[in-house]
Design an enzyme around this catalytic site. Structure first.
Site, PDB file in Angstrom:
ATOM      1  N   ASP A 148       5.630  -5.022   3.713  1.00 45.96           N
ATOM      2  CA  ASP A 148       4.205  -4.792   3.953  1.00 45.96           C
ATOM      3  C   ASP A 148       4.028  -4.632   5.466  1.00 45.96           C
ATOM      4  O   ASP A 148       4.764  -5.163   6.263  1.00 45.96           O
ATOM      5  CB  ASP A 148       3.366  -5.959   3.398  1.00 45.96           C
ATOM      6  CG  ASP A 148       1.903  -5.573   3.262  1.00 45.96           C
ATOM      7  OD1 ASP A 148       1.152  -6.316   2.630  1.00 45.96           O
ATOM      8  OD2 ASP A 148       1.530  -4.504   3.789  1.00 45.96           O
TER       9      ASP A 148
HETATM   10  C1  GLC Z   1      -1.822  -3.667   4.158  1.00 51.13           C
HETATM   11  C2  GLC Z   1      -1.763  -4.354   2.822  1.00 51.13           C
HETATM   12  C3  GLC Z   1      -0.989  -3.605   1.775  1.00 51.13           C
HETATM   13  C4  GLC Z   1      -1.178  -2.109   1.999  1.00 51.13           C
HETATM   14  C5  GLC Z   1      -0.488  -1.762   3.284  1.00 51.13           C
HETATM   15  C6  GLC Z   1      -0.602  -0.267   3.627  1.00 51.13           C
HETATM   16  O1  GLC Z   1      -1.654  -4.581   5.191  1.00 51.13           O
HETATM   17  O2  GLC Z   1      -1.309  -5.713   2.807  1.00 51.13           O
HETATM   18  O3  GLC Z   1      -1.457  -4.035   0.487  1.00 51.13           O
HETATM   19  O4  GLC Z   1      -0.613  -1.382   0.914  1.00 51.13           O
HETATM   20  O5  GLC Z   1      -0.956  -2.542   4.371  1.00 51.13           O
HETATM   21  O6  GLC Z   1      -1.924   0.066   3.882  1.00 51.13           O
END
Ligand code: GLC
Length: 703
Positions: A265
């Site tokens: 993430d």
């Molecule tokens: C964010 C979220 C995740 C998301 C990613 C890309 O921080 O935690 O769920 O898919 O970044 O946007």
């Protein structure tokens, strides 16, 4: 695993330089200044937030599809012409915004969830997006956490069912099809256990609870063939999920046989330094990559240090090759090597069609939960003068909910317009959000509809609240409106359960609309004026007060089980122990009777049938979500007082009866033991066929 995509990946791997291999392990995000050389030189395997979000960064053509094709064209100029896999958060719709996932769960309808995901895939892929960071499968027991909106609530069975359905909707049976996209089960795992409901905070989950509550939806996703998983931000039991080899490799691949790839993430790899398990980027990269994170999202520890780690023997070339192989394999399965481009004609043809809007309206109708309906005031039948007031009468994008980067407010009529257009002509509707004006009009009206709740800004990532009451000022407004002595119907918009006990006691009727999506206003009118009967059920427990959290239905019995009487048996001195509304609860415009539960046998060998008569005893047709719960009365470890194991949605005309049956198998009753094994134990069990998790008719059987 030898299949065509693996063979293709191996052949390509043999031609790749170390730099090209490490390039595939990075997902590139441009902070407003897209560098085409990153793609042209093969220094990224994926671009995140592709399509619209990158507009204005030097791309030819401002449309999302043009931007996506521009990026793929750059990839075709790289030495080995390895296509990008363009990723984006398509969480509950792309342009056609469906109800938030927590609301979708309230429909208890996996077919609708699959259909909505299919439409989202069709729309996103038209714009060149080939990978969505969804479904979010985090079990949530703490509604203070902003991301409770994004998941499927508190139950592992419902969450597992929806996981498989949504993944099938996104991926179909072959995600090389132009209108399918690769799904991503996230956030692996335990993210919803963040202490205090504070996003990104650490979580402590016992092995038994991890195995039987938090992991099942992810196991269901892997069994459904999900192409990717995303590791979670949090420190879980002292090991950040992004550095947890036991979960990312031993469980995910060793036990479950997952052969897709794992993406971290956002920045969660470099954040291992903040967690205090890595001293620098090199150690962070070594930890995450060795744990099983194949692609690094946004932070750059992999491109910066993997070659160094390789030279110093911290990771092996075989590990690098395996990570690249997994990514290339998914790209090949996604058809990207055959054709990385999207047909520019699709955007105008496949996005925001009348069919997609119709499904959004149907889904919203089936997610709105009727919590109270005193004297059957709903549906409104007799024309009258109505004040529609409160905080959402001008709502447009506020109906979307969290995580809707491609939702367009221009696609949504203001609530007041859509509600009026879908109200019977002989109703006299007046709209006012200003308190004084609303009170004045209400004084002269026959009844009041109040729109209350929270703006989506209080919902979603890092939008946590310390108090589950209505947002400031709303309770006082309600009190003033109630003082007028008119019948009051409340429509509540929220991304989480709110502690609305006072308002529920004051209202004549309460509809919980969550954030219902692009067609939410029309759907609310459909229910209020009786074109559709409410059928939704709560996918998460509603607390009476914030202080009651965590509170969930599948809890353990404790040595002094809660009971209204007797000393030392309550949970609080200042609050009843029961929730405001239990998991599975929801009213309809009719009533259903449950009778004559019967078992095919008093003991279960392999399987057992349990059935009951369900009768519509009311004056109107309705849909009932008949729920099956079990309880293992004595186990080698403590067992929940109830566990949802199945449900059926049935439509019954007034007076109609149907015998509803469920099959219970030994697998349904298995659980994780202290030695890590997973099996059913002999003993006595209780079974309910019920309208919610706190009622129903029951019987017992033995294994
Ligand atoms: C964010 C979220 C995740 C998301 C990613 C890309 O921080 O935690 O769920 O898919 O970044 O946007």
């Amino acid at each position: 695993m030898s299949d065509e995509s693996t063979s293709f990946a191996n052949n390509l791997l043999s031609q790749m330089t170390l730099d090209e291999k490490i390039g595939q392990l990075h997902q590139y995000f441009s902070w407003g200044n897209f560098d085409p050389e990153v793609v042209r030189k093969g220094k990224a395997g994926s671009v995140i937030n592709a399509s619209g979000a990158l507009s204005g960064q030097g791309f030819s053509g401002s449309g999302s599809a043009q931007i996506s094709n521009h990026i793929q064209q750059l990839a075709m100029e790289s030495r080995l012409k390895i296509p990008q896999i363009l990723g984006r958060d398509v969480i509950h719709g792309y342009r056609t915004i469906f109800p938030i996932p927590l609301a979708q769960s309230a429909a208890f309808d996996i077919s609708l969830a699959e259909q909505a995901a299919s439409i989202a895939a069709k729309e996103a892929s038209a714009d060149g997006v080939k990978w969505t960071f969804a479904p979010m499968l985090d079990i949530a027991r703490d509604p203070r956490w902003g991301r409770v909106a994004e998941g499927n609530g508190e139950d592992p069975y419902l969450g597992s069912q929806l996981a498989a359905a949504v993944i099938k909707g996104f991926q179909g049976t072959d995600y090389s099809a132009a209108d399918r996209i690769v799904a991503c089960a996230k956030h692996y795992v335990g993210y919803g256990s963040a202490e205090g409901g504070r996003d990104y905070d650490n979580g402590e989950i016992s092995e038994l609870t991890l195995r039987d509550i938090y992991l099942p939806p992810f196991h269901s996703a892997v069994k459904a063939g999900v192409g990717t998983l995303m590791s979670a931000f949090l420190d879980l039991n002292g090991v950040p999920a992004t550095a947890n080899r036991k979960l990312l490799t031993d469980v995910l691949r060793g036990e479950w046989g997952f052969d897709g790839f794992v993406v971290s993430d956002w920045d969660s790899v470099v954040e291992l330094i903040n967690h205090g398990v890595a001293e620098n980027e090199s150690e962070a990269a070594e930890l995450a990559f060795h744990a099983g994170v194949d692609m690094e999202m946004v932070s750059r520890t992999y491109p910066n240090t993997l070659a160094f780690n390789l030279q110093n023997g911290k990771i092996s070339l075989e590990e690098i090759d395996e990570g690249v192989r997994r990514i290339l394999r998914i790209k090949h399965r996604a058809g990207l090597f055959a054709n990385p481009f999207t047909d520019l004609a699709r955007s105008s043809r496949d996005i925001l069609t009348p069919n997609s809007r119709a499904l959004a309206r149907k889904f919203a109708q089936d997610t709105i939960v009727l919590l109270k309906n005193k004297d059957n005031i709903l549906p409104l039948k007799n024309h009258c003068k109505v004040l529609v007031g409160g905080y959402f009468i001008h709502a447009t994008a506020e109906l979307f909910g969290t995580w809707t980067p491609d939702g367009n407010p221009a696609d949504v009529q203001p609530f007041s317009t859509a509600f009026s257009e879908n109200a019977p002509r002989d109703f006299e509707l007046h709209f006012a959000d200003n308190t004084d004006l609303a009170l004045a009009i209400a004084q002269e009206s026959d009844l009041v509809i109040l729109t209350l709740g929270e703006n989506p800004r209080r919902s979603g990532e890092n939008s946590n609240v310390s108090d589950l009451s209505l947002p400031p000022g709303q309770a006082e407004f309600v009190d003033q409106m109630i003082a007028l002595g008119k019948p009051v119907i409340m429509v509540i918009f929220a991304g989480r359960p709110l502690a609305i006990g006072r308002q529920v006691s004051q209202a004549d009727a309460v509809l919980y609309a969550w954030h219902p999506g692009i067609e939410g206003a029309a759907a609310i009118a459909d229910i209020i004026f009786g074109r559709v009967s409410p059928s939704a059920r709560l996918p998460i427990t509603f607390p009476r007060a914030t202080g009651q959290v965590p509170i969930y239905y599948n809890h353990k019995n404790s040595g002094r089980p809660v009971s209204p009487d007797g000393p030392f048996r309550t949970r609080y001195v200042d609050l009843p122990a029961s929730p405001l509304f239990p998991f599975g609860f929801g009213l309809t415009y009719t009533n259903f009777d449950y009778a004559k539960i019967a078992l095919s046998s008093e003991s279960l060998r392999n399987q057992l049938r349990v059935s009951a008569d369900i009768t519509n005893t009311g004056q109107t047709a309705g849909v009932e979500v008949v729920q099956l719960y079990v309880r293992d009365l004595v186990g080698s470890v403590t067992r929940p007082i109830r566990e949802l194991k199945n449900y059926q949605k049935i439509f019954l005309k007034p007076g109609e009866s149907r015998r509803v049956s469920f099959i219970i198998t030994e697998e349904d009753l298995a659980f994780t033991h202290l030695d890590g094994s997973f099996s059913v134990e002999p003993g006595k069990f209780e079974v309910w066929i019920a309208p919610d998790s706190s009622s129903g008719i029951n019987a017992t059987f033995r294994i």
